[in-house]
Design an enzyme around this catalytic site. Structure first.
Site, mmCIF file in Angstrom:
data_model
loop_
_atom_site.group_PDB
_atom_site.id
_atom_site.type_symbol
_atom_site.label_atom_id
_atom_site.label_comp_id
_atom_site.label_asym_id
_atom_site.label_seq_id
_atom_site.Cartn_x
_atom_site.Cartn_y
_atom_site.Cartn_z
ATOM 1 N N GLY A 10 44.644 42.044 31.511
ATOM 2 C CA GLY A 10 43.549 41.113 31.832
ATOM 3 C C GLY A 10 42.643 40.884 30.634
ATOM 4 C CB THR A 62 39.758 38.326 39.032
ATOM 5 O OG1 THR A 62 41.027 37.922 38.513
ATOM 6 C CG2 THR A 62 39.418 39.707 38.542
ATOM 7 C CE1 TYR A 125 36.501 39.610 42.249
ATOM 8 C CE2 TYR A 125 34.295 38.660 42.167
ATOM 9 C CZ TYR A 125 35.299 39.402 41.573
ATOM 10 O OH TYR A 125 35.100 39.938 40.326
HETATM 11 N N1 LIG Z 1 36.061 37.227 35.290
HETATM 12 C C1 LIG Z 1 34.768 37.288 35.567
HETATM 13 O O1 LIG Z 1 34.009 36.313 35.406
HETATM 14 C C2 LIG Z 1 34.165 38.579 36.047
HETATM 15 C C3 LIG Z 1 32.793 38.607 36.347
HETATM 16 C C4 LIG Z 1 32.223 39.817 36.761
HETATM 17 C C5 LIG Z 1 33.002 40.949 36.868
HETATM 18 N N2 LIG Z 1 34.338 40.863 36.613
HETATM 19 C C6 LIG Z 1 35.119 42.085 36.778
HETATM 20 O O2 LIG Z 1 35.632 42.448 35.509
HETATM 21 C C7 LIG Z 1 36.870 43.163 35.680
HETATM 22 C C8 LIG Z 1 37.912 42.558 34.760
HETATM 23 O O3 LIG Z 1 38.119 41.213 35.137
HETATM 24 P P1 LIG Z 1 38.847 40.185 34.182
HETATM 25 O O4 LIG Z 1 37.938 39.035 34.024
HETATM 26 O O5 LIG Z 1 39.400 40.879 32.986
HETATM 27 O O6 LIG Z 1 40.035 39.733 35.154
HETATM 28 P P2 LIG Z 1 41.531 39.315 34.848
HETATM 29 O O7 LIG Z 1 41.668 38.734 33.486
HETATM 30 O O8 LIG Z 1 41.950 38.524 36.034
HETATM 31 O O9 LIG Z 1 42.275 40.710 34.830
HETATM 32 C C9 LIG Z 1 42.486 41.434 36.017
HETATM 33 C C10 LIG Z 1 43.499 42.500 35.736
HETATM 34 O O10 LIG Z 1 43.784 43.159 36.973
HETATM 35 C C11 LIG Z 1 45.198 43.198 37.134
HETATM 36 N N3 LIG Z 1 45.608 43.214 38.523
HETATM 37 C C12 LIG Z 1 45.443 42.257 39.469
HETATM 38 N N4 LIG Z 1 46.045 42.630 40.624
HETATM 39 C C13 LIG Z 1 46.599 43.847 40.370
HETATM 40 C C14 LIG Z 1 47.383 44.749 41.148
HETATM 41 N N5 LIG Z 1 47.736 44.473 42.414
HETATM 42 N N6 LIG Z 1 47.775 45.899 40.567
HETATM 43 C C15 LIG Z 1 47.461 46.202 39.276
HETATM 44 N N7 LIG Z 1 46.753 45.385 38.492
HETATM 45 C C16 LIG Z 1 46.327 44.224 39.034
HETATM 46 C C17 LIG Z 1 45.705 41.944 36.451
HETATM 47 O O11 LIG Z 1 47.092 42.068 36.218
HETATM 48 P P3 LIG Z 1 48.040 40.751 36.124
HETATM 49 O O12 LIG Z 1 47.790 40.213 34.737
HETATM 50 O O13 LIG Z 1 49.394 41.287 36.333
HETATM 51 O O14 LIG Z 1 47.574 39.823 37.214
HETATM 52 C C18 LIG Z 1 44.845 41.971 35.213
HETATM 53 O O15 LIG Z 1 45.359 42.861 34.264
HETATM 54 C C19 LIG Z 1 37.176 43.113 37.168
HETATM 55 O O16 LIG Z 1 36.717 44.282 37.775
HETATM 56 C C20 LIG Z 1 36.337 41.939 37.672
HETATM 57 O O17 LIG Z 1 36.033 42.084 39.032
HETATM 58 C C21 LIG Z 1 34.931 39.729 36.183
#
Ligand SMILES: NC(=O)c1ccc[n+]([C@@H]2O[C@H](COP(=O)([O-])OP(=O)(O)OC[C@H]3O[C@@H](n4cnc5c(N)ncnc54)[C@H](OP(=O)(O)O)[C@@H]3O)[C@@H](O)[C@H]2O)c1
Length: 292
Positions: A10, A62, A125
């Site tokens: 991610g 996400t 979510y």
């Molecule tokens: N994006 C935002 O704006 C935002 C805002 C606030 C907080 N956050 C938090 O920040 C953290 C990182 O988010 P991000 O933006 O880096 O999201 P991201 O790019 O969507 O990455 C999510 C990661 O989780 C993995 N994942 C999803 N489903 C899974 C499963 N069933 N088993 C194992 N791995 C799984 C994905 O793997 P795949 O690549 O295989 O799908 C990916 O590696 C999360 O906790 C999110 O809630 C994000």
């Protein structure tokens, strides 16, 4: 130290694994193929086998809008998966840093949310992430919960990349101007993770970049900076629109600025303003400039 990073494919997981690896820690970067959170029973076991000093859980479901239809899938990963990670870490006495979100708040405030403010998520979510926080802390009261917001980075999909794509295609863009938050660069969030580990912290922390913005402000800055850096921008006008003109399945908080007072106390540097970090990220993305 040995560190295990989940969600390593991610946008945040990749940045965290790279930064901590550069610091000469032994980093085990785990993706979905190695540890699928849809099977929480196997997750606890897989985590325990590695016996890492710290586990940084960046894996999450996400898909904010998709989660309205796929509630069970979101809870399986964000609540049950997070709990399974905590159980795995607890079994051998390691430490856990769980990433969470501003979407646990309802956006009803008009001043920055502190770590003590009451959660009241508006979306499936947000609820799944809030339930994940509670499950983790119940299992491991000394875990770190790091809430962040409006995440973008060089890796993966995000708002910055979407705006750059649309800017190359469309003469006019309408972007929501009545949701306020803080764009946050994965590199800066990864540095905050690094600082929390170095400080042997526990408890809830908020981290975003400095400053506030609407999505319209963010989009305007992306296009201006991209244009300055020589990126083709076809868009002549970015138009501010209300949320009611851009309906989405999930309701988002109107105001989700996070207070950084607590985390500032353990950082020995000033948190960069979101415009500064956006500039650095775009330089990296568009010019391959690694100086950011
Ligand atoms: N994006 C935002 O704006 C935002 C805002 C606030 C907080 N956050 C938090 O920040 C953290 C990182 O988010 P991000 O933006 O880096 O999201 P991201 O790019 O969507 O990455 C999510 C990661 O989780 C993995 N994942 C999803 N489903 C899974 C499963 N069933 N088993 C194992 N791995 C799984 C994905 O793997 P795949 O690549 O295989 O799908 C990916 O590696 C999360 O906790 C999110 O809630 C994000």
């Amino acid at each position: 130290m040995k560190l295990l990073v989940t969600g390593a494919s991610g946008q945040l997981g990749r940045e965290v694994a790279a930064l901590l690896g550069d610091e000469h820690h032994q980093v085990v970067a785990v993706d979905r193929a190695a540890l699928d959170f849809s099977f929480p029973d196997r997750v606890a076991q897989g985590i325990a086998q590695e016996c890492a000093d710290w586990v940084i859980n960046c894996a999450a479901y996400t898909g904010v809008d998709r989660a309205e239809q796929e509630r069970d899938a979101a809870f399986l990963v964000n609540r049950d998966g997070a709990l399974a990670v905590a159980e795995g870490v607890k079994s051998y006495g390691g430490r856990l840093l769980q990433i969470s979100t501003d979407f646990i708040f309802d956006g009803g405030q008009s001043t920055p949310y502190t770590e003590e403010d009451e959660a009241s998520p508006l979306s499936a979510y947000g609820r799944s992430k809030w339930e994940g926080e509670k499950a983790v802390l119940q299992c491991m009261p000394d875990a770190v919960i790091l809430r962040t917001a409006w995440v973008y980075g060089v890796h993966g999909n995000n708002f910055v990349k979407t705006m750059l794509r649309l800017a190359a295609e469309r003469e006019e863009l309408g972007v929501v101007d009545d949701q306020i938050g803080t764009p946050s660069w994965t590199f800066d969030i990864a540095r905050a993770v690094q600082a929390l580990i170095a400080a042997d912290a526990s408890g809830i922390y908020h981290f975003t970049n400095e400053g506030v913005a609407s999505w319209f402000d963010f989009a305007s800055e992306i296009l201006n900076t991209a244009s300055e850096l020589g990126c083709p921008v076809r868009t002549k006008r970015v138009r501010p629109i209300p949320t009611s003109d851009y309906p989405t399945p999930a309701v988002r908080p109107a105001y989700s600025v996070l207070s950084k007072c607590k985390i500032r106390g353990l950082l020995d540097y000033n948190i960069p303003h979101w415009r500064t970090s956006l500039n650095a990220m775009l330089r990296q993305l568009l010019l391959g400039d690694g100086s950011g």
